[in-house]
Design a protein around this motif. Structure first.
Motif, PDB file in Angstrom:
ATOM      1  N   ILE A 117      -3.306   0.583  16.501  1.00 56.55           N
ATOM      2  CA  ILE A 117      -3.965   0.296  15.228  1.00 56.55           C
ATOM      3  C   ILE A 117      -5.352  -0.288  15.480  1.00 56.55           C
ATOM      4  O   ILE A 117      -5.503  -1.270  16.216  1.00 56.55           O
ATOM      5  N   ALA A 118      -6.369   0.308  14.855  1.00 56.00           N
ATOM      6  CA  ALA A 118      -7.734  -0.199  14.965  1.00 56.00           C
ATOM      7  C   ALA A 118      -7.874  -1.481  14.145  1.00 56.00           C
ATOM      8  O   ALA A 118      -7.172  -1.675  13.143  1.00 56.00           O
ATOM      9  N   SER A 119      -8.779  -2.342  14.570  1.00 54.45           N
ATOM     10  CA  SER A 119      -8.973  -3.615  13.869  1.00 54.45           C
ATOM     11  C   SER A 119      -9.486  -3.418  12.448  1.00 54.45           C
ATOM     12  O   SER A 119      -9.316  -4.288  11.596  1.00 54.45           O
ATOM     13  N   ASN A 120     -10.130  -2.266  12.186  1.00 57.29           N
ATOM     14  CA  ASN A 120     -10.642  -1.981  10.845  1.00 57.29           C
ATOM     15  C   ASN A 120      -9.844  -0.871  10.161  1.00 57.29           C
ATOM     16  O   ASN A 120     -10.341  -0.182   9.274  1.00 57.29           O
ATOM     17  N   VAL A 174      -2.185  -6.019  -1.624  1.00 54.22           N
ATOM     18  CA  VAL A 174      -3.327  -5.676  -0.771  1.00 54.22           C
ATOM     19  C   VAL A 174      -4.529  -5.300  -1.623  1.00 54.22           C
ATOM     20  O   VAL A 174      -5.660  -5.764  -1.380  1.00 54.22           O
ATOM     21  N   LEU A 175      -4.328  -4.467  -2.644  1.00 55.24           N
ATOM     22  CA  LEU A 175      -5.436  -4.045  -3.491  1.00 55.24           C
ATOM     23  C   LEU A 175      -6.020  -5.220  -4.269  1.00 55.24           C
ATOM     24  O   LEU A 175      -7.242  -5.355  -4.390  1.00 55.24           O
ATOM     25  N   ARG A 176      -5.154  -6.076  -4.780  1.00 53.94           N
ATOM     26  CA  ARG A 176      -5.647  -7.238  -5.520  1.00 53.94           C
ATOM     27  C   ARG A 176      -6.378  -8.210  -4.613  1.00 53.94           C
ATOM     28  O   ARG A 176      -7.384  -8.808  -5.015  1.00 53.94           O
ATOM     29  N   SER A 182     -10.177  -3.875   6.683  1.00 54.01           N
ATOM     30  CA  SER A 182     -10.206  -2.419   6.618  1.00 54.01           C
ATOM     31  C   SER A 182     -11.584  -1.899   6.209  1.00 54.01           C
ATOM     32  O   SER A 182     -12.250  -2.480   5.348  1.00 54.01           O
ATOM     33  N   THR A 183     -11.976  -0.806   6.834  1.00 53.78           N
ATOM     34  CA  THR A 183     -13.191  -0.118   6.413  1.00 53.78           C
ATOM     35  C   THR A 183     -13.006   0.466   5.013  1.00 53.78           C
ATOM     36  O   THR A 183     -13.895   0.395   4.177  1.00 53.78           O
ATOM     37  N   TYR A 184     -11.840   1.049   4.777  1.00 56.12           N
ATOM     38  CA  TYR A 184     -11.508   1.618   3.474  1.00 56.12           C
ATOM     39  C   TYR A 184     -10.506   0.687   2.789  1.00 56.12           C
ATOM     40  O   TYR A 184      -9.412   0.458   3.302  1.00 56.12           O
ATOM     41  N   LYS A 185     -10.871   0.172   1.617  1.00 62.43           N
ATOM     42  CA  LYS A 185     -10.074  -0.872   0.976  1.00 62.43           C
ATOM     43  C   LYS A 185      -9.492  -0.484  -0.380  1.00 62.43           C
ATOM     44  O   LYS A 185      -8.703  -1.240  -0.940  1.00 62.43           O
ATOM     45  N   ARG A 186      -9.863   0.646  -0.940  1.00 60.98           N
ATOM     46  CA  ARG A 186      -9.519   0.927  -2.339  1.00 60.98           C
ATOM     47  C   ARG A 186      -8.232   1.729  -2.517  1.00 60.98           C
ATOM     48  O   ARG A 186      -7.919   2.163  -3.622  1.00 60.98           O
ATOM     49  N   THR A 219     -16.764   3.667   1.784  1.00 60.73           N
ATOM     50  CA  THR A 219     -16.284   2.502   2.516  1.00 60.73           C
ATOM     51  C   THR A 219     -16.576   1.231   1.711  1.00 60.73           C
ATOM     52  O   THR A 219     -17.335   1.245   0.752  1.00 60.73           O
ATOM     53  N   ASP A 220     -15.931   0.150   2.121  1.00 57.73           N
ATOM     54  CA  ASP A 220     -16.175  -1.157   1.518  1.00 57.73           C
ATOM     55  C   ASP A 220     -16.277  -2.214   2.618  1.00 57.73           C
ATOM     56  O   ASP A 220     -15.626  -3.257   2.582  1.00 57.73           O
ATOM     57  N   ILE A 221     -17.116  -1.934   3.606  1.00 56.62           N
ATOM     58  CA  ILE A 221     -17.261  -2.829   4.751  1.00 56.62           C
ATOM     59  C   ILE A 221     -17.872  -4.157   4.344  1.00 56.62           C
ATOM     60  O   ILE A 221     -17.529  -5.217   4.894  1.00 56.62           O
TER      61      ILE A 221
END
Length: 436
Positions: free
Chosen positions: A235-238, A271-273, A425-429, A410-412
């Motif tokens: 698993i990548a850190s992001n 997670v989303l909230r 996460s790079t992708y959060k949505r 992305t949402d970095i």
């Protein structure tokens, strides 16, 4: 184009708009993944790709200013700026066609004409829906994979099932290839971290993940055999958030009893909230196939919730529409996978902005003109009906095409300095939930 150019048998159907309505019916029948996309117009004459830029915010200030430094023109303040992140939206053309010979289909010609339009509509729907699905899952499964081949001895290169999410890292908001300079931290199943310095794609793809890309990961030091054992999670850190019942770390660890539960859904909503992802009309959308959703009815928490409610719509219809902040949307387009004897199902929970659709602005623009075809736009898709051009004036061509593309932003910049509860996460949505 004059309708008089078409055969007399077809003119009434065209004049009454039957063709447009039949195509519309196909497009609206089963839209799922595409419905979550925010629609944007891809402007004319700007090339084949557009780079979009999102701005971030500045971290809150919790340290008081020092009175002794409140001097000079800057009052002891050091200017700071906000961060940016970029993503690229590209466009391509998709389409298909079919012919109708008016002589060989003389019986029921109008019905055949409308049926062709309906079939084209369903095909267009499924094509765009799968493009949207593939983009979503490609991003939100990224950075989550497993070891494919056990190392014979400690080594720096490990073979994995899917290298998506490991190939790029963000540098000043721009995604650049992973290298010895731009590294990425990767965690294996035993909790040990390694520094990734290179990624290579296999010449022959053997990945079992949906649209996966098999390859090798190269680290700055040797990986132990205990970590690089086949089936272990990588698993990548992001990495994007992927949830599984009973704390399973990788897809291959899922067993037959790992069914979808209410706690899995609640974990995804959490997670989303925590990432402060906006809802879609007050709820998050959860897309899953019917076999995965069936697991809810075996969940003890779900049974307790509806205990004694024999008249509930959920048990009458065998489906759940809204639950725990979710709008549950069944789909038959969910990616399917079988590992060993276990059928793995993947639902995806989305918030607003998880997917962007770009529709080309000049999709029907023609510098010369199209006097030999009737073109109608239905939900961003062009339906083209061409008059007979063959020598015997017998063959009608019915086609559709779409020019556009999908992108996952992305949402970095929404890091823990801005949102303390945010993930890395790079992708959060969106959140993928895997289960048996």
């Amino acid at each position: 184009m004059p309708i008089s150019n078409f055969p007399a048998a077809l003119q009434p159907a065209i004049q009454q708009g039957f063709l447009a309505r039949e195509f519309q019916s196909g497009l609206e029948s089963q839209i799922t993944y595409r419905a979550v996309a925010d629609r944007e117009i891809f402007a004319n004459a700007v090339g084949e790709t557009i780079t979009k830029t999102r701005r971030g915010l500045k971290a809150p200030v919790t340290t008081p200013l020092t009175p002794s430094t409140n001097t000079n023109l800057d009052n002891g303040l050091t200017p700071s700026g906000w961060t940016i992140e970029q993503y690229t939206l590209g466009i391509d053309m998709y389409g298909d066609t079919m012919d109708l010979n008016m002589v060989t289909t003389r019986v029921g010609i109008a019905s055949q004409f409308l049926q062709n339009a309906h079939v084209n509509g369903v095909q267009a729907l499924q094509s765009l829906d799968r493009l949207a699905r593939n983009k979503l899952y490609g991003a939100y499964l990224s950075g989550n994979t497993r070891v494919r081949t056990t190392l014979g001895a400690p080594a720096a290169t490990v073979s994995v099932d899917d290298v998506r999410g490991f190939q790029y890292v963000s540098v000043n908001g721009v995604m650049v290839p992973v290298s010895g300079t731009n590294t990425l931290t990767v965690v294996f199943a035993n909790g040990n971290s390694y520094t990734l310095t290179g990624v290579a794609v296999d010449g022959s793809n053997v990945s079992t993940a949906p649209q996966g890309v098999s390859g090798t990961l190269t680290f700055s030091g040797n990986v132990t055999v205990a970590d690089a054992t086949a089936g272990n999670s990588v698993i990548a850190s992001n990495a994007a958030s992927v949830l599984r019942p009973n704390g399973r770390l990788s897809t291959s660890a899922i067993v037959a009893g790992d069914l979808l539960t209410m706690q899995d859904l609640l974990a995804g909503v959490t997670v989303l909230r925590n990432n402060r992802v906006p809802t879609i009309g007050g709820l998050y959308n959860f897309y899953a196939d019917n076999a995965q959703l069936k697991g809810l009815f075996k969940d003890p928490d779900f049974k307790l919730l509806y205990q004694g409610q024999y008249g509930s719509s959920e048990y009458k219809t065998g489906q759940v529409i809204e639950l725990m902040g979710l709008r549950i949307i069944p789909t038959t387009e969910s990616p399917q996978q079988t590992l060993g004897s276990v059928a793995v199902h993947r639902g995806i929970m989305c918030g607003q902005g998880a997917l962007i659709e770009g529709d080309y602005e000049a999709i029907t623009q023609n510098e010369i003109g199209a006097d030999n075809a009737l073109i109608e736009m239905i939900d961003g898709i062009a339906m083209v009906t061409r008059e007979p051009l063959d020598r015997l004036q017998q063959i009608i061509a019915q086609s559709w095409y779409w020019i556009g593309g999908f992108a996952v932003p992305t949402d970095i910049t929404a890091n823990q300095n801005i949102i303390p509860t945010a993930t890395a996460s790079t992708y959060k949505r969106a959140v993928v939930i895997e289960s048996a």
